[in-house]
Motif scaffolding. Structure first.
Motif, PDB file in Angstrom:
ATOM      1  N   PHE A  91     116.916  12.021  11.296  1.00  0.00           N
ATOM      2  CA  PHE A  91     117.383  13.231  10.624  1.00  0.00           C
ATOM      3  C   PHE A  91     116.357  14.362  10.722  1.00  0.00           C
ATOM      4  O   PHE A  91     116.713  15.534  10.808  1.00  0.00           O
ATOM      5  CB  PHE A  91     117.714  12.935   9.153  1.00  0.00           C
ATOM      6  CG  PHE A  91     118.967  12.130   8.984  1.00  0.00           C
ATOM      7  CD1 PHE A  91     120.209  12.713   9.181  1.00  0.00           C
ATOM      8  CD2 PHE A  91     118.913  10.794   8.635  1.00  0.00           C
ATOM      9  CE1 PHE A  91     121.370  11.979   9.028  1.00  0.00           C
ATOM     10  CE2 PHE A  91     120.072  10.047   8.481  1.00  0.00           C
ATOM     11  CZ  PHE A  91     121.304  10.635   8.680  1.00  0.00           C
ATOM     12  N   ILE A  92     115.082  13.990  10.700  1.00  0.00           N
ATOM     13  CA  ILE A  92     114.019  14.998  10.862  1.00  0.00           C
ATOM     14  C   ILE A  92     114.058  15.576  12.275  1.00  0.00           C
ATOM     15  O   ILE A  92     113.902  16.783  12.482  1.00  0.00           O
ATOM     16  CB  ILE A  92     112.635  14.347  10.625  1.00  0.00           C
ATOM     17  CG1 ILE A  92     112.554  13.733   9.247  1.00  0.00           C
ATOM     18  CG2 ILE A  92     111.520  15.357  10.850  1.00  0.00           C
ATOM     19  CD1 ILE A  92     112.612  14.731   8.150  1.00  0.00           C
ATOM     20  N   ILE A  93     114.286  14.686  13.248  1.00  0.00           N
ATOM     21  CA  ILE A  93     114.339  15.143  14.635  1.00  0.00           C
ATOM     22  C   ILE A  93     115.510  16.104  14.832  1.00  0.00           C
ATOM     23  O   ILE A  93     115.386  17.118  15.539  1.00  0.00           O
ATOM     24  CB  ILE A  93     114.422  13.922  15.586  1.00  0.00           C
ATOM     25  CG1 ILE A  93     113.137  13.082  15.433  1.00  0.00           C
ATOM     26  CG2 ILE A  93     114.622  14.355  17.026  1.00  0.00           C
ATOM     27  CD1 ILE A  93     113.148  11.785  16.208  1.00  0.00           C
ATOM     28  N   VAL A  94     116.628  15.794  14.190  1.00  0.00           N
ATOM     29  CA  VAL A  94     117.782  16.705  14.261  1.00  0.00           C
ATOM     30  C   VAL A  94     117.403  18.083  13.707  1.00  0.00           C
ATOM     31  O   VAL A  94     117.673  19.114  14.335  1.00  0.00           O
ATOM     32  CB  VAL A  94     118.982  16.130  13.475  1.00  0.00           C
ATOM     33  CG1 VAL A  94     120.069  17.190  13.268  1.00  0.00           C
ATOM     34  CG2 VAL A  94     119.562  14.923  14.206  1.00  0.00           C
ATOM     35  N   CYS A  95     116.754  18.111  12.536  1.00  0.00           N
ATOM     36  CA  CYS A  95     116.346  19.398  11.942  1.00  0.00           C
ATOM     37  C   CYS A  95     115.412  20.160  12.876  1.00  0.00           C
ATOM     38  O   CYS A  95     115.561  21.378  13.072  1.00  0.00           O
ATOM     39  CB  CYS A  95     115.632  19.180  10.598  1.00  0.00           C
ATOM     40  SG  CYS A  95     116.711  18.641   9.276  1.00  0.00           S
ATOM     41  N   ALA A  96     114.440  19.456  13.448  1.00  0.00           N
ATOM     42  CA  ALA A  96     113.466  20.112  14.322  1.00  0.00           C
ATOM     43  C   ALA A  96     114.152  20.647  15.577  1.00  0.00           C
ATOM     44  O   ALA A  96     113.894  21.784  16.015  1.00  0.00           O
ATOM     45  CB  ALA A  96     112.345  19.130  14.697  1.00  0.00           C
ATOM     46  N   ALA A  97     115.060  19.856  16.161  1.00  0.00           N
ATOM     47  CA  ALA A  97     115.759  20.290  17.374  1.00  0.00           C
ATOM     48  C   ALA A  97     116.611  21.520  17.091  1.00  0.00           C
ATOM     49  O   ALA A  97     116.628  22.487  17.882  1.00  0.00           O
ATOM     50  CB  ALA A  97     116.621  19.147  17.918  1.00  0.00           C
ATOM     51  N   VAL A  98     117.305  21.499  15.954  1.00  0.00           N
ATOM     52  CA  VAL A  98     118.137  22.645  15.588  1.00  0.00           C
ATOM     53  C   VAL A  98     117.272  23.886  15.359  1.00  0.00           C
ATOM     54  O   VAL A  98     117.606  24.989  15.826  1.00  0.00           O
ATOM     55  CB  VAL A  98     118.962  22.331  14.316  1.00  0.00           C
ATOM     56  CG1 VAL A  98     119.569  23.593  13.729  1.00  0.00           C
ATOM     57  CG2 VAL A  98     120.056  21.311  14.634  1.00  0.00           C
ATOM     58  N   ALA A  99     116.143  23.710  14.675  1.00  0.00           N
ATOM     59  CA  ALA A  99     115.253  24.845  14.404  1.00  0.00           C
ATOM     60  C   ALA A  99     114.769  25.462  15.710  1.00  0.00           C
ATOM     61  O   ALA A  99     114.754  26.698  15.864  1.00  0.00           O
ATOM     62  CB  ALA A  99     114.065  24.395  13.551  1.00  0.00           C
ATOM     63  N   ILE A 100     114.375  24.615  16.661  1.00  0.00           N
ATOM     64  CA  ILE A 100     113.870  25.127  17.941  1.00  0.00           C
ATOM     65  C   ILE A 100     114.987  25.817  18.728  1.00  0.00           C
ATOM     66  O   ILE A 100     114.787  26.902  19.298  1.00  0.00           O
ATOM     67  CB  ILE A 100     113.224  23.981  18.752  1.00  0.00           C
ATOM     68  CG1 ILE A 100     111.945  23.501  18.033  1.00  0.00           C
ATOM     69  CG2 ILE A 100     112.899  24.435  20.176  1.00  0.00           C
ATOM     70  CD1 ILE A 100     111.382  22.196  18.565  1.00  0.00           C
ATOM     71  N   ALA A 101     116.180  25.210  18.722  1.00  0.00           N
ATOM     72  CA  ALA A 101     117.308  25.818  19.444  1.00  0.00           C
ATOM     73  C   ALA A 101     117.641  27.201  18.873  1.00  0.00           C
ATOM     74  O   ALA A 101     117.868  28.162  19.630  1.00  0.00           O
ATOM     75  CB  ALA A 101     118.530  24.907  19.372  1.00  0.00           C
ATOM     76  N   VAL A 102     117.647  27.312  17.539  1.00  0.00           N
ATOM     77  CA  VAL A 102     117.946  28.617  16.927  1.00  0.00           C
ATOM     78  C   VAL A 102     116.827  29.614  17.219  1.00  0.00           C
ATOM     79  O   VAL A 102     117.079  30.788  17.521  1.00  0.00           O
ATOM     80  CB  VAL A 102     118.174  28.479  15.402  1.00  0.00           C
ATOM     81  CG1 VAL A 102     118.315  29.856  14.745  1.00  0.00           C
ATOM     82  CG2 VAL A 102     119.408  27.629  15.120  1.00  0.00           C
ATOM     83  N   PHE A 103     115.584  29.136  17.176  1.00  0.00           N
ATOM     84  CA  PHE A 103     114.432  30.002  17.459  1.00  0.00           C
ATOM     85  C   PHE A 103     114.543  30.615  18.860  1.00  0.00           C
ATOM     86  O   PHE A 103     114.284  31.799  19.060  1.00  0.00           O
ATOM     87  CB  PHE A 103     113.142  29.188  17.351  1.00  0.00           C
ATOM     88  CG  PHE A 103     111.894  29.981  17.574  1.00  0.00           C
ATOM     89  CD1 PHE A 103     111.417  30.851  16.602  1.00  0.00           C
ATOM     90  CD2 PHE A 103     111.178  29.864  18.764  1.00  0.00           C
ATOM     91  CE1 PHE A 103     110.259  31.581  16.807  1.00  0.00           C
ATOM     92  CE2 PHE A 103     110.016  30.594  18.970  1.00  0.00           C
ATOM     93  CZ  PHE A 103     109.560  31.454  17.990  1.00  0.00           C
TER      94      PHE A 103
END
Lengths: 195, 195, 195
Positions: free
Chosen positions: C65-77
């Motif tokens: 779940f943390i990896i999902v959050c990090a991936a989403v954050a980077i994609a949006v960034f």
């Protein structure tokens, strides 16, 4: 005293001092000092223990941490008129607390789960939650929103500790490495205006 | 009904009423009343149970507390146009909730750990957290920052209860002493402007 | 993947995206994106697990779940400069997260306690806490205080799920019903300005 216990007391004490200095800037009474010092001092470790399921939380198991917060609050209350620049002291103490707590949080997370990813999150969370709570309670703009290297320093310090631990370095060495890395990054940001 | 259970229901009900009055001041809809009443009513007891490791928390074990919050929210929603001074009522109800909850929190902390210091912290935390949460969620300046005797009243009430308990007084007497002490201090502050 | 696990990942991912979009609106750095995305993505589920006594919380047990959050954050960034209206996207993603999470929270509460009332509260709390936390941390006025159907949509979606479950409908059907009901209510409020 083992290194992790030392880091726990150090983190609680310096974060408590930043809470008390925040109370001083807001000209609160002694109870305001006690409240903000305690919330800031034990806030990060409390949320760490809660999410890891390590309950009762650390200061319920060992009330000495409360006594440390109270003593620090009273000491700052009695001497804060002597301090030339309370804000400057606050941010440097906060940097020390952040450095101690990112390692402490990562170590507890790693010990409880064995997952380096969880360790990075608990390290960063433990190191930053107390300060975020202090700013929320004191009605100050959160450090999160300022263009400063703050959360990053905690994440980098936790990463250094986790990496060193995975490489098999002794706990004391990995801890020292993590603390120094975090403090170098946060201190550099404060001293040289990195952002 | 045993005294501690009565204090728990009383604390939840009057804090829920202050949350609903806060929703009224912000002119929220009925769901806003339910949300703020529940958060304020059960917030302090929730954080108390979490740090003590008493989980599931009290309102998960006994959903009647939720029903109390909902009933209070609806009652305030239906009658708030009749109230002359909602703010005045809010602060006096808040004083009653604070008095009930500082004893309730201290009693649970003392029962769980035997440590008077932990009991003082859980007492003060339980009594003040609901109101702090209400003010944060409603976007009001926190009561912590106003020059008022608020946290102090909770700490003094919890101290009276803990002291009486350590001296061996019966639970009902120690509880009554704690509640009355806290209410006298907070009420005096409200009535005579102590600060 | 079972339906509840899918809803959990979906809820975390879309709430993380709203946190990242909030970081984008505040022009934070990449660490700010990671922090707000994680806090928003896992905040609601964390408080749900804590009050139910299901610890360690879900993302400590399963760090994906943390990896999902990090991936989403980077994609949006990396893509946020391409987005025409970040706020519009934020509120619609938030509606999707709210719909997934009100069912997920109600299902966990019902499974843990069997009480429909507790299920309504954990459903509403899980669905709304992440967004409330995001607004608090980002210093935005809380969605709670805006005259919008928001908490109501979560409560109605959770109610639909709980009712369908009590009537004995299969989990997948009850879940779909709850998600669609919540999304219809929140979506209608956004599209047609219901309030």
């Amino acid at each position: 005293m083992p290194i992790l216990e030392f880091l726990d007391y150090a983190g609680v004490a310096v974060f408590a001092a930043t809470g008390a200095l925040s109370a001083s800037r807001k000209q609160l009474d002694i109870i305001g000092y006690l409240f903000l010092a305690s919330a800031t001092g034990i806030g990060g470790g409390t949320i760490r223990d809660l999410v890891l399921g390590v309950t009762p939380v650390f200061w319920v198991v060992n009330p000495n941490f409360i006594i440390v917060c109270a003593a620090v609050a009273i000491a700052v209350f009695l001497t804060s008129h002597l301090l030339e620049s309370r804000y400057r002291l606050l941010v440097w103490l906060d940097a020390m607390g952040l450095s101690a707590y990112c390692v402490m949080g990562a170590a507890k997370g790693l010990a409880a789960t064995g997952s380096p990813i969880v360790a990075l999150v608990t390290g960063t969370l433990t190191a930053t939650f107390g300060g975020v709570l202090r700013d929320l309670l004191a009605g100050e703009p959160s450090v999160l929103l300022r263009p400063e290297i703050y959360v990053s320093a905690a994440l980098i310090g936790a990463s250094a500790f986790v990496l060193a631990s995975m490489l098999g370095l002794p706990l004391a060495v990995a801890s020292a490495l993590g603390v120094l890395t975090a403090f170098a990054v946060r201190g550099g940001a404060l001293r040289y205006g990195w952002m």
